[in-house]
Design an enzyme around this catalytic site. Structure first.
Site, PDB file in Angstrom:
ATOM      1  N   ASP A  70      -3.007   3.573   7.189  1.00 13.77           N
ATOM      2  CA  ASP A  70      -1.633   2.693   7.342  1.00 13.77           C
ATOM      3  C   ASP A  70      -0.178   3.703   8.104  1.00 13.77           C
ATOM      4  O   ASP A  70       0.668   2.616   8.270  1.00 13.77           O
ATOM      5  CB  ASP A  70      -1.240   3.282   5.709  1.00 13.77           C
ATOM      6  CG  ASP A  70      -1.311   2.297   4.628  1.00 13.77           C
ATOM      7  OD1 ASP A  70      -1.610   1.053   5.023  1.00 13.77           O
ATOM      8  OD2 ASP A  70      -0.949   2.511   4.017  1.00 13.77           O
ATOM      9  N   LYS A 119      -6.730  -5.706  -1.491  1.00 15.34           N
ATOM     10  CA  LYS A 119      -6.811  -4.704  -0.263  1.00 15.34           C
ATOM     11  C   LYS A 119      -8.469  -4.910  -0.396  1.00 15.34           C
ATOM     12  O   LYS A 119      -9.141  -5.414   0.634  1.00 15.34           O
ATOM     13  CB  LYS A 119      -6.153  -4.113   0.099  1.00 15.34           C
ATOM     14  CG  LYS A 119      -4.810  -3.648  -0.051  1.00 15.34           C
ATOM     15  CD  LYS A 119      -4.444  -2.370  -0.362  1.00 15.34           C
ATOM     16  CE  LYS A 119      -2.769  -2.323   0.681  1.00 15.34           C
ATOM     17  NZ  LYS A 119      -2.195  -1.319   0.169  1.00 15.34           N
ATOM     18  N   GLN A 150      -2.634   4.275  -2.309  1.00 17.51           N
ATOM     19  CA  GLN A 150      -2.067   3.347  -2.595  1.00 17.51           C
ATOM     20  C   GLN A 150      -0.321   3.725  -3.460  1.00 17.51           C
ATOM     21  O   GLN A 150      -0.225   4.787  -4.106  1.00 17.51           O
ATOM     22  CB  GLN A 150      -2.484   2.522  -4.261  1.00 17.51           C
ATOM     23  CG  GLN A 150      -1.845   1.047  -4.134  1.00 17.51           C
ATOM     24  CD  GLN A 150      -2.160   0.685  -3.420  1.00 17.51           C
ATOM     25  OE1 GLN A 150      -2.687   0.064  -2.505  1.00 17.51           O
ATOM     26  NE2 GLN A 150      -0.669  -0.160  -3.077  1.00 17.51           N
TER      27      GLN A 150
END
Lengths: 283, 291
Positions: free
Chosen positions: B119, B52, B96
């Site tokens: 997200d 990422k 994460q």
């Protein structure tokens, strides 16, 4: 063959009868379940809806109070009202009239609602709980009524092919998530779908949530299908009608809800049931 | 022979478009910023956050990846998130996952500002998506939507069958496609459905994520299906003995009957990191009043 009628009226009566001892028990421990309604201005439709709710509350012993703000209330006024009610232990359930006038940020208001008091699932945070199958919130009353009617008539949901007509709308999509949470396979049909009969004919349970009089006709239905009609509109004759062409369809279907006297007859009672449950959870 | 829906190629195209949007933001004095939080040293998570980071840097997105020791307390984690929430240079924040077991993942996800939750895991975004309102969505359903549309496949009037009902794939994808503006017939099918075949054979567009290798075979689909695979199964390669990634579709079998098919690897997987970048750029555009 004629379909068995799923009577919303009878289910509502049963639920109310079951609520009474629960309310009595709460009262015996010093708690009267309370429902607060917030409205802006004096919209006649909203007022008559609230009148119906007040009547239902009275019948089962739930205390209810309406908080009326001026139609031109500011965002701050409305938000303060919601926060005050969140903190007011007399009220276990809160509902807010919608849509709110355009000058207000509806989202910002609704997300303030305490999840444990959001008895009609108005806040996106409550909706998230429903979608993610988390406890502590409530499902919206109309889609809850669909599951309640199926349960009360012993219709199995698990593993069934459920077709939601109007499944691309907010009520339909939420009916979908509730039945999906019960392990149905859910088919969300847009009401404009090109070959509706092809989908509807294969439904084991068909739920229609569109609001177009008699759009689901007998030629689209297979024998034995369980039909729950959520739609309400006025037909060409000016009479109140469901989405389903009731007379001919009831000759074919296995079970069917009438309009009126079906889903609509249960939703207010579900609101009361949620309020009582909220009071029980608060104990 | 089916068209291969190439996630790497599609990803590269989207990145080119993102560069232009990022340049436009630059013209307004805004540089999109993405912050990620990694707790501990799980090698899988570490390499994923690196991907990422690289993707962000390659696009000129300002990337600040925060690596915290595994033994950090919940309070310290929440403080870090709060700091990122208040940082004007950060438009998107992701955690994460998974977090170490002693941390409350749900509470941490809720601490991210919904407007920076690229997200789409914050309950406010989950709820709004299902209510048909504008919201950030998880990368997987976004990637599936993009790849289908970019290969020119229509959703209107099509039967979509999603064999997955979890919170990261099936439900958010249904919330995107079960909209009046899309006009598809969307089936959400739990993998436990006893007559699964009756549903998969109906699909014009079939999305599968059940993590069972080769689960969907050619006899379970109709000719001309568009088959989307988000299964991730690791099997030993018969010749080398090394583990290799395979999906849920019997790929070779479906090649002959499908209209289009996503490979694993190289299908939806490579799309997900790019979708995170897309959401970050969108967050920056929203903050700059450009969207």
């Amino acid at each position: 063959m004629t379909a068995q009628i799923i009577s919303g009226k009878e289910v509502a009566e049963k639920i109310r009868a079951e609520l009474q001892p629960r309310v009595e028990k709460l009262k015996a421990s010093g708690v009267t379940p309370g429902l607060a309604a917030v409205i802006l201005g004096e919209d006649p439709g909203a007022l008559s809806y609230l009148k119906g709710i007040a009547k239902g509350c009275e019948a089962v012993g739930v205390m209810t109070e309406t908080f009326t703000l001026p139609e031109d209330a500011t965002q701050e006024q409305l938000e303060k009202q919601v926060i005050d009610l969140n903190n007011d232990s007399r009220f276990h359930g809160i509902i807010i009239q919608r849509p709110l006038p355009k000058h207000l940020n509806e989202n910002a208001v609704l997300r303030l609602l305490a999840t444990e008091k959001d008895v009609d699932c108005l806040s996106p945070l409550s909706m998230a709980k429903l979608v993610m199958r988390e406890p502590g919130g409530f499902a919206p009353c109309t889609p809850s009524a669909v599951a309640e009617l199926l349960d009360r008539y012993n219709v199995t949901i698990d593993g069934k092919r459920v077709v939601v007509v109007g499944g691309a709308g907010n009520i339909g999509r939420t009916v979908g998530i509730i039945l999906l949470n019960r392990w149905a396979t859910v088919i969300l049909c847009d009401y404009k779908t090109t070959n509706p009969a092809e989908e509807y004919q294969r439904a084991e349970i068909l739920v229609s949530c569109v609001g177009r009089a008699k759009m689901v006709t007998a030629d689209m239905i297979s024998p034995g299908t369980v039909i729950i009609d959520v739609g309400v509109s006025r037909g060409e004759d000016g009479k109140m009608s469901g989405d389903v062409d009731f007379e001919p369809v009831s000759e074919i279907a296995g079970m069917i809800t009438p309009v009126p006297g079906g889903v609509g007859a249960v939703t207010t009672t579900i609101l009361l049931a949620h309020t009582v449950e909220a009071a029980e959870r608060a104990q | 022979m089916a068209t291969i829906l190439d996630g790497r190629e599609t990803s590269a195209k989207i990145k080119e478009e993102l560069k232009q949007r990022i340049a436009a933001l630059g013209g307004k004095g805004v540089r999109p910023g993405l912050a990620g939080v990694l707790v501990g040293e799980d090698p899988g998570s570490a390499s994923y956050i690196k991907l990422k980071e690289k993707a962000a840097e390659g696009l000129g997105i300002h990337s600040s990846m925060v690596r915290l020791p595994a033994e950090i307390s919940q309070q310290q984690l929440l403080e870090k998130i709060d700091q990122l929430n208040r940082d004007g240079a950060v438009h998107g924040i992701f955690l994460q996952l998974p977090l170490p077991a002693h941390l409350d993942e749900n509470a941490a996800l809720k601490a991210v500002l919904p407007g920076k939750d690229v997200d789409g895991f914050h309950p406010e975004n989950v709820g709004k998506a299902w209510m048909g309102e504008e919201a950030f969505l998880p990368a997987t359903p976004l990637g599936i939507d993009e790849i289908v549309r970019r290969y020119g496949y229509e959703l209107a009037g099509r039967r979509v069958v999603i064999v997955n009902v979890d919170n990261l794939v099936g439900k958010p994808l249904a919330s995107m496609w079960a909209q009046e503006s899309v006009g598809a017939v969307v089936t959400l099918c739990p993998p436990t459905q006893p007559n699964l075949l009756h549903f998969t054979r109906d699909a014009d567009i079939l999305v599968v994520a059940v993590d069972k290798p080769g689960f969907i075979t050619a006899d379970m689909v109709k000719n001309g299906v568009i088959a989307i695979d988000f299964g991730a199964n690791y099997l030993p390669d018969p010749t080398t003995g090394k583990e290799r990634l395979v999906g849920d579709l019997d790929f070779d079998g479906l090649l002959a009957v499908a209209e289009a098919i996503t490979p694993v690897p190289g299908g939806i997987g490579p799309m997900t990191v790019t979708m995170l970048m897309l959401s970050t750029v969108r967050a920056a555009e929203l903050a700059a009043g450009l969207a």
